[in-house]
Structure formats: C-alpha cells, structure tokens
Design an enzyme around this catalytic site. Structure first.
Site, short mmCIF file in Angstrom:
data_model
loop_
_atom_site.label_atom_id
_atom_site.label_comp_id
_atom_site.label_asym_id
_atom_site.label_seq_id
_atom_site.Cartn_x
_atom_site.Cartn_y
_atom_site.Cartn_z
N ASP A 96 0.86 -1.17 0.00
CA ASP A 96 0.00 0.00 0.00
C ASP A 96 0.91 1.23 0.00
O ASP A 96 2.11 1.13 0.28
CB ASP A 96 -0.89 -0.04 1.25
CG ASP A 96 -1.70 1.23 1.41
OD1 ASP A 96 -2.41 1.60 0.48
OD2 ASP A 96 -1.60 1.85 2.49
N ASP B 51 -1.47 -0.99 5.93
CA ASP B 51 -1.62 -0.35 7.24
C ASP B 51 -3.05 -0.31 7.73
O ASP B 51 -3.30 0.14 8.85
CB ASP B 51 -1.09 1.08 7.19
CG ASP B 51 -1.98 2.01 6.37
OD1 ASP B 51 -2.29 1.67 5.21
OD2 ASP B 51 -2.39 3.07 6.88
#
Length: 232
Positions: free
Chosen positions: A10, A172
C-alpha cells in the site's frame, strides 16, 4: 508454504507519511465550503480508503453529508488541488528505502497497490525517488476493481510480473488486510499508519512497528504453514 517472491505495498500510511498533504487538501475543500479545518491528528481515523471516503468522513466530522452529484464535483476538485501539493510535506517512512533495497537485492519483485489514483501515485513515488524499486504502481483506477476487492491486489501482482501464488501484501489498514485475506495471501501490517482499528486486530499474518522489522517478518512468514493470524 513456498517462499513469496512478490511484495505488494500500500502507499499512504505504509510506504509514505502523506497525512499533512492529504489533510491539507481536505481542509482546502472544507474551507471553501465554509466548514472548519480538521487537525492532522484526525488522519488516523479519516485516511485509508481513498479520496472519496476521506471527503465523506471529513464532512461527517463537520456534521455534513455530501449528495452524490456534489461528491463528483468535490472529488474532482480534491484531485486537482492534491495533484499540485502531493509532495509538499510527504516523506517516506524511516527505513523504507533501505528495506526496498534489501528486498530487491534478494530478487523480490515489488509493486504498489493503492486506492490513490495511479497518476498521483506514480508522481509521488517518483518525487520521493522510489520509482526504481517498483515494477508496477497500480492505483484505484488501474483496473475495474479496487481494494478491498482482491482482484486489485492479484492483478497488481501480475502487472509487476509476479505470481499471486507466491506473494505477500504489506499495508496499514483494514482495507489492505481485508484485501489480502480475500485474496488468500499472507500480509504484514504496519502499526504506524492510518487506521482507527489497532493493527493487531486486523487479522494480518504479522504486525510490525518499523520498516526495519519487515525483512524478519517476511522471513518468519516464509517458514509458516497454515496458522492463525499472529501479531508482532
């Protein structure tokens, strides 16, 4: 489990600390709409699901909702403003580049799978001089599907030249970890990103608190058979 040879990351909250630039763009929109600015500390509960969700959440913090037609206008304005300010204060998290160097030296294929639009993702990664590490940068608009749809992840792996059967996701947020779970892939969750749910509660295979822990986390995963999700 065979050793994963592709690592897909990400972007916001995982590779880069972009909270100030993203919140600055949100506050630009809020101010224009006559609403109060929100502190950057709100980033952990507002970021993580893309610009449309950020706008919805930001307006909700101010007690407002956005009609669908108005959202299209605000979303376009958000992208335009952010495109001019995406690297004003954004930096890579400590240890990111060294970790990417190590993975590349080990022969790993690296890619990015993000709900930021592709153009902004590429420009930001280039501005931070991280582009040479990645074989593919796949934003929200790269395919017909985006996270948490697992096809965003599996197609990003393939775009990077990897095999979804031998890959790992690093993220995350709940969106990232849910995407990995739906794709049947192991994952590492950083606990310093943008989420209002503790990283240890997201179901990741491993949780780390600094990028210098990522290599050992990946090494641990490569030695695991099917087991319950573990924390750091």
């Amino acid at each position: 489990m065979m050793q994963p040879r592709t690592a897909i990351f990400d972007l916001d909250g995982t590779l880069v600390d972009s909270a100030r630039d993203l919140m600055g763009t949100l506050n630009f929109i809020l101010a224009r709409e006559g609403l109060p600015a929100l502190p950057v500390e709100k980033a952990h509960s507002l970021l993580g699901a893309g610009a449309r969700a950020l706008l919805e959440r930001g307006f909700a913090e101010c007690g407002q909702t956005i009609e669908p037609a108005r959202m299209d206008v605000l979303y376009g304005d958000f992208l335009d403003y952010y495109g001019e300010h995406l690297a004003d204060e954004t930096v890579a998290f400590d240890g990111v580049e060294e970790t990417l160097q190590t993975l590349k030296a080990r022969g790993w294929v690296l890619g990015v799978c993000t709900n930021k639009v592709t153009e902004h993702s590429v420009r930001l990664i280039e501005a931070l001089k991280l582009a040479p590490y990645f074989s593919a940068i796949c934003g929200r608009d790269a395919f017909a599907w985006f996270k948490p749809d697992p096809r965003h992840l599996t197609l990003s792996i393939e775009a990077a030249g990897g095999d979804p059967a031998h890959a790992i996701m690093v993220g995350d947020s709940k969106t990232d970890i849910d995407t990995a779970l739906r794709a049947g892939l192991p994952s590492v969750c950083v606990d310093f990103g943008y989420t209002d749910i503790p990283a240890t509660q997201l179901g990741a295979t491993r949780v780390i608190s600094h990028f210098d822990e990522l290599i050992s986390a990946i090494d641990a995963i490569t030695g695991l058979t099917a087991q319950p999700a573990l924390s750091k």
